[in-house]
Design an enzyme around this catalytic site. Structure first.
Site, PDB file in Angstrom:
ATOM      1  N   ARG A 102       0.842  -1.194   0.000  1.00 51.00           N
ATOM      2  CA  ARG A 102       0.000   0.000   0.000  1.00 51.00           C
ATOM      3  C   ARG A 102       0.875   1.241   0.000  1.00 51.00           C
ATOM      4  O   ARG A 102       1.809   1.341   0.794  1.00 51.00           O
ATOM      5  CB  ARG A 102      -0.866   0.039   1.266  1.00 51.00           C
ATOM      6  N   THR A 106      -1.641   7.387  -0.315  1.00 52.85           N
ATOM      7  CA  THR A 106      -2.892   7.235  -1.074  1.00 52.85           C
ATOM      8  C   THR A 106      -3.637   5.961  -0.658  1.00 52.85           C
ATOM      9  O   THR A 106      -4.811   5.801  -0.971  1.00 52.85           O
ATOM     10  CB  THR A 106      -2.601   7.113  -2.586  1.00 52.85           C
ATOM     11  N   ASP A 198      -0.187  -3.732  12.365  1.00 50.48           N
ATOM     12  CA  ASP A 198       0.391  -4.031  11.048  1.00 50.48           C
ATOM     13  C   ASP A 198       0.799  -5.504  11.013  1.00 50.48           C
ATOM     14  O   ASP A 198       1.755  -5.923  11.679  1.00 50.48           O
ATOM     15  CB  ASP A 198       1.609  -3.121  10.807  1.00 50.48           C
ATOM     16  N   ASP A 201       4.471  -6.354   9.900  1.00 53.15           N
ATOM     17  CA  ASP A 201       5.459  -5.988  10.920  1.00 53.15           C
ATOM     18  C   ASP A 201       5.418  -6.946  12.103  1.00 53.15           C
ATOM     19  O   ASP A 201       6.459  -7.362  12.616  1.00 53.15           O
ATOM     20  CB  ASP A 201       5.195  -4.558  11.415  1.00 53.15           C
TER      21      ASP A 201
HETATM   22  C1  PRP Z   1      -1.233  -5.159   4.454  1.00 56.18           C
HETATM   23  C2  PRP Z   1      -1.999  -6.465   4.419  1.00 56.18           C
HETATM   24  C3  PRP Z   1      -2.750  -6.375   3.120  1.00 56.18           C
HETATM   25  C4  PRP Z   1      -3.011  -4.894   3.006  1.00 56.18           C
HETATM   26  C5  PRP Z   1      -4.451  -4.653   3.331  1.00 56.18           C
HETATM   27  O1  PRP Z   1      -0.110  -5.206   3.654  1.00 56.18           O
HETATM   28  O2  PRP Z   1      -1.180  -7.590   4.510  1.00 56.18           O
HETATM   29  O3  PRP Z   1      -2.014  -6.853   2.008  1.00 56.18           O
HETATM   30  O4  PRP Z   1      -2.179  -4.234   3.963  1.00 56.18           O
HETATM   31  O5  PRP Z   1      -4.770  -3.333   3.120  1.00 56.18           O
HETATM   32  P1  PRP Z   1      -5.815  -2.845   2.031  1.00 56.18           P
HETATM   33  O6  PRP Z   1      -7.003  -3.768   2.143  1.00 56.18           O
HETATM   34  O7  PRP Z   1      -6.128  -1.441   2.454  1.00 56.18           O
HETATM   35  O8  PRP Z   1      -5.161  -2.922   0.698  1.00 56.18           O
HETATM   36  P2  PRP Z   1       0.919  -3.975   3.592  1.00 56.18           P
HETATM   37  O9  PRP Z   1       0.571  -3.062   2.474  1.00 56.18           O
HETATM   38  O10 PRP Z   1       1.042  -3.368   4.952  1.00 56.18           O
HETATM   39  O11 PRP Z   1       2.246  -4.672   3.137  1.00 56.18           O
HETATM   40  P3  PRP Z   1       3.171  -5.750   3.893  1.00 56.18           P
HETATM   41  O12 PRP Z   1       2.386  -7.037   3.934  1.00 56.18           O
HETATM   42  O13 PRP Z   1       4.341  -5.836   2.989  1.00 56.18           O
HETATM   43  O14 PRP Z   1       3.504  -5.241   5.256  1.00 56.18           O
HETATM   44  N1  URA Z   2      -2.752  -3.693   6.927  1.00 55.67           N
HETATM   45  C1  URA Z   2      -2.388  -4.156   8.143  1.00 55.67           C
HETATM   46  O1  URA Z   2      -1.360  -4.826   8.292  1.00 55.67           O
HETATM   47  N2  URA Z   2      -3.183  -3.866   9.185  1.00 55.67           N
HETATM   48  C2  URA Z   2      -4.311  -3.141   9.063  1.00 55.67           C
HETATM   49  O2  URA Z   2      -4.997  -2.922  10.063  1.00 55.67           O
HETATM   50  C3  URA Z   2      -4.644  -2.663   7.782  1.00 55.67           C
HETATM   51  C4  URA Z   2      -3.859  -2.968   6.726  1.00 55.67           C
END
Ligand code: PRP
Ligand code: URA
Length: 207
Positions: A102, A106, A198, A201
């Protein structure tokens, strides 16, 4: 097709441990593995089977086996955390990967990696990601899979906000969505409330 919230006692027990901010990475992953196995069991219960002849020590009879190849698609990074549990229940599953992150301002998903096994057109594709927040990442993943010919797609998430569910139901009404729990809302930063923070993380210790 349908949205299912499992609301299962054992899953809710384990999910609460994951939600707790004092839960460390080791225990977070252990509980995610266990929930993934339970969710794999639930989402596969109606998969199509084909019959084939077998012989037990007693007599000839008819066996049943999965009719279609299963392809798991974790959304990188956090989706990887669900793969081990699914593969313990479905060892024959192949795994494709899609990398979406993400944009922190945005909240729009950006695809940075994609590699899938052959045969995605005829397979049952199970997209896994712990979090369905705005729905942007999951919706973009499903769009990407459909462009590659996937027709039978399931989406499995631990937690969702109602906003994300609405996006999937509107943009991909043909996809079966299965959740461990449906939370209250998104906050102004796009995090699920109450959520678990998160997921990437917490899973990989990068916070
Ligand atoms: C997190 C999660 C999803 C996304 C959900 O990933 O694992 O893929 O956010 O959010 P959305 O429904 O608003 O798109 P993130 O973008 O934090 O990446 P990561 O898994 O690499 O930490
Ligand atoms: N991605 C995450 O990892 N946690 C949230 O709560 C939303 C998006």
């Amino acid at each position: 097709m349908a949205t299912t919230v499992l609301d299962h006692a054992l899953i809710n027990h384990k999910l609460s441990i994951m939600r707790d901010k004092n839960t460390n990475t080791i225990v977070f992953k252990e509980n995610l593995d266990e929930i993934a196995m339970l969710m794999a069991y639930e989402v596969t219960k109606d998969l199509p089977l084909v019959e084939y002849p077998i012989e037990t020590p007693i007599c000839k009879t008819v066996g049943k086996k999965l009719a279609k190849q299963i392809i798991l698609v974790p959304i990188l990074r956090a989706g990887i955390g669900l793969v081990d549990g699914f593969r313990r229940i479905i060892p024959s599953a192949k795994v494709g990967h899609i990398g979406l992150q993400r944009d922190e301002e945005t909240l729009q998903p950006i695809e940075y990696y994609a590699k899938f096994p052959k045969g995605i057109e005829d397979a049952i594709v199970i997209v896994v990601d712990p979090m369905l927040a705005t729905g942007g990442s999951a919706s973009a993943t499903i769009t990407s899979l459909k462009k590659r010919g996937a027709k039978n797609i399931h989406l499995v998430c631990l937690l969702a906000a109602p906003e994300g569910v609405a996006v999937i139901e509107k943009e991909h009404p043909d996809v079966n969505l299965t959740l461990a729990a449906l939370d209250d809302k998104l906050n102004s930063k796009g995090y699920i409330v109450p959520g678990l923070g998160d997921a990437g993380d917490r899973l990989f210790g990068t916070d």
